[in-house]
Design a protein around this motif. Structure first.
Motif, mmCIF file in Angstrom:
data_model
loop_
_atom_site.group_PDB
_atom_site.id
_atom_site.type_symbol
_atom_site.label_atom_id
_atom_site.label_comp_id
_atom_site.label_asym_id
_atom_site.label_seq_id
_atom_site.Cartn_x
_atom_site.Cartn_y
_atom_site.Cartn_z
ATOM 1 N N ALA A 53 -2.131 11.516 -5.773
ATOM 2 C CA ALA A 53 -3.462 11.273 -5.224
ATOM 3 C C ALA A 53 -3.320 10.802 -3.789
ATOM 4 O O ALA A 53 -2.417 10.052 -3.454
ATOM 5 C CB ALA A 53 -4.189 10.229 -6.058
ATOM 6 N N THR A 54 -4.243 11.250 -2.936
ATOM 7 C CA THR A 54 -4.165 10.858 -1.533
ATOM 8 C C THR A 54 -5.408 10.102 -1.127
ATOM 9 O O THR A 54 -6.497 10.632 -1.155
ATOM 10 C CB THR A 54 -4.019 12.089 -0.623
ATOM 11 N N GLY A 55 -5.208 8.848 -0.786
ATOM 12 C CA GLY A 55 -6.250 8.093 -0.154
ATOM 13 C C GLY A 55 -7.375 7.552 -0.988
ATOM 14 O O GLY A 55 -8.140 6.745 -0.510
ATOM 15 N N GLY A 56 -7.577 7.983 -2.207
ATOM 16 C CA GLY A 56 -8.725 7.553 -2.988
ATOM 17 C C GLY A 56 -8.868 6.057 -3.108
ATOM 18 O O GLY A 56 -9.874 5.486 -2.717
ATOM 19 N N ALA A 57 -7.857 5.386 -3.615
ATOM 20 C CA ALA A 57 -7.953 3.937 -3.813
ATOM 21 C C ALA A 57 -8.004 3.209 -2.485
ATOM 22 O O ALA A 57 -8.769 2.274 -2.322
ATOM 23 C CB ALA A 57 -6.777 3.440 -4.651
ATOM 24 N N GLY A 89 5.203 14.724 4.741
ATOM 25 C CA GLY A 89 4.324 13.892 5.551
ATOM 26 C C GLY A 89 3.683 14.585 6.742
ATOM 27 O O GLY A 89 2.901 13.983 7.461
ATOM 28 N N LYS A 90 3.984 15.847 6.973
ATOM 29 C CA LYS A 90 3.374 16.583 8.073
ATOM 30 C C LYS A 90 2.386 17.591 7.490
ATOM 31 O O LYS A 90 2.701 18.291 6.535
ATOM 32 C CB LYS A 90 4.431 17.307 8.897
#
Length: 116
Positions: free
Chosen positions: A62-66, A32-33
């Motif tokens: 995946a990060t943040g797309g949705a 998370g850092k």
């Protein structure tokens, strides 16, 4: 009077100045850092070689797309709002089947918005 400012990239491993055209800026996250590392080509190769074994057996996430798409979508009436109650009553009076609780289908929301 003119002023020129120069930025010098420093190799995070060696402490020596980096040639801007040959510098590698690596962004990575652990637990998370998020980190940034500026290194030369040798340092970048060492970094990637050290992680290859772990990357091969890891699951890409995946990060943040949705969530970004959802955040950009226009907001409709929130749960429990008076507007939702009015929308449900309107839908029933106009022949739509709508549950007493939960999300109101987009087609009903759009029809309600067009009618009001």
């Amino acid at each position: 009077m003119a002023e020129i400012q120069t930025t010098t990239l420093i190799d995070d491993l060696t402490g020596k100045p980096l040639d801007a055209e040959k510098a590698h800026r690596i962004h990575f996250s652990v637990e998370g850092k998020t980190y940034r590392l500026d290194v030369d080509e040798k340092g970048a190769d060492e970094f990637h070689a050290a992680l290859d074994r772990f990357i091969e057996v890891s699951t890409k996430v995946a990060t943040g797309g949705a969530s970004k798409r959802a955040a950009a979508a226009p907001r409709r009436a929130s749960a429990g709002s008076g507007e939702q109650t009015k929308m449900r009553e309107w839908a029933k009076a106009n022949g739509y089947e709508v549950a007493e609780r939960g999300r109101i289908p987009a087609a009903i929301q759009e029809a309600y918005a067009a009618a009001n």
